[in-house]
Design a protein around this motif. Sequence first.
Motif, PDB file in Angstrom:
ATOM      1  N   ILE A  31      39.269  56.329  72.793  1.00 53.10           N
ATOM      2  CA  ILE A  31      39.166  57.599  73.519  1.00 53.10           C
ATOM      3  C   ILE A  31      40.188  58.664  72.898  1.00 53.10           C
ATOM      4  N   GLY A  32      39.757  59.710  72.359  1.00 52.40           N
ATOM      5  CA  GLY A  32      40.510  60.785  71.998  1.00 52.40           C
ATOM      6  C   GLY A  32      39.847  61.673  70.861  1.00 52.40           C
ATOM      7  N   ARG A  33      40.561  62.282  70.086  1.00 47.40           N
ATOM      8  CA  ARG A  33      39.999  63.302  69.195  1.00 47.40           C
ATOM      9  C   ARG A  33      40.215  62.838  67.856  1.00 47.40           C
ATOM     10  N   TRP A  34      38.934  62.670  67.066  1.00 50.61           N
ATOM     11  CA  TRP A  34      38.742  62.077  65.645  1.00 50.61           C
ATOM     12  C   TRP A  34      38.249  63.059  64.751  1.00 50.61           C
ATOM     13  N   ALA A  35      38.601  63.170  63.475  1.00 48.44           N
ATOM     14  CA  ALA A  35      37.939  63.928  62.135  1.00 48.44           C
ATOM     15  C   ALA A  35      37.503  62.900  61.455  1.00 48.44           C
ATOM     16  N   ASN A  36      36.311  63.429  60.844  1.00 45.96           N
ATOM     17  CA  ASN A  36      35.688  62.768  59.925  1.00 45.96           C
ATOM     18  C   ASN A  36      36.370  62.747  58.411  1.00 45.96           C
ATOM     19  N   PRO A  37      36.328  62.004  57.469  1.00 43.53           N
ATOM     20  CA  PRO A  37      37.033  61.884  56.184  1.00 43.53           C
ATOM     21  C   PRO A  37      37.036  63.158  55.424  1.00 43.53           C
ATOM     22  N   ARG A  38      36.059  64.091  55.633  1.00 41.15           N
ATOM     23  CA  ARG A  38      36.368  65.265  54.821  1.00 41.15           C
ATOM     24  C   ARG A  38      36.780  66.343  55.782  1.00 41.15           C
ATOM     25  N   TRP A 135      37.437  57.367  59.927  1.00 39.63           N
ATOM     26  CA  TRP A 135      37.585  58.609  60.786  1.00 39.63           C
ATOM     27  C   TRP A 135      39.257  58.358  61.037  1.00 39.63           C
ATOM     28  N   HIS A 136      40.037  59.644  61.297  1.00 39.71           N
ATOM     29  CA  HIS A 136      41.243  59.652  61.499  1.00 39.71           C
ATOM     30  C   HIS A 136      41.582  60.337  62.833  1.00 39.71           C
ATOM     31  N   ARG A 137      42.348  59.722  63.563  1.00 33.68           N
ATOM     32  CA  ARG A 137      43.033  60.465  64.964  1.00 33.68           C
ATOM     33  C   ARG A 137      43.542  62.011  64.658  1.00 33.68           C
ATOM     34  N   VAL A 138      43.126  62.738  65.464  1.00 32.90           N
ATOM     35  CA  VAL A 138      43.658  64.181  65.457  1.00 32.90           C
ATOM     36  C   VAL A 138      44.814  64.515  66.578  1.00 32.90           C
TER      37      VAL A 138
END
Length: 139
Positions: A31-38, A135-138
Motif C-alpha cells: 500500500i502506497g504510491r508507486w511509479a512505473n519504470p518510465r 515499479w518504484h515507491r514514490v
Amino acid sequence: MTMTRWALVLAGLTGATVAQANVPARPPAVIGRWANPRNTLAVQTGRCADGTLCGRIVWASPQARAEARNAGLPDLVGTQLLRGYHRNRAGIWVGRVFVPDMRRTFSSRIRQETPATLTISGCVVAGLLCKSQVWHRVA
C-alpha cells in the motif's frame, strides 16, 4: 499473594491484552504510491470496498494522457489500474491489471521485491505470455 494483589495482576494483564488488541494492524507494505519504470504514471494502492487490493492512477504525464486519449480513454487520472488483488502467499498478490492504451484487463501478479520496488506482471493466454515491470515507491 493476597486477593487484592491477584486482582491487580489480572487487571494489568487484561489491560495489556486490550491495548494490544486495539493497536491497528499495519497495512500491507504494497500500500502506497508507486511509479512505473518510465515515470509517466503514479498509482495509489489501497484497499478496495471488498477488502482486496486496488490501485488508481493519481498522476499521469502529458504523454501518457495523450496516449490514453488516442486509445479512447478520455481521462487517465482516476482510472483503476490494479483490480481485485488478494495475497496468494507472503509477498505475492494475484489480481487483474488494466492496460489503458490497450483498453484491456489481464491476469496479473504483484511481487514486492524490496520495500521500495514492486514487480507487476500481466499475462495473456492462460499465463503463458507475461510481461513484467519494476515499479518504484514514490514519496
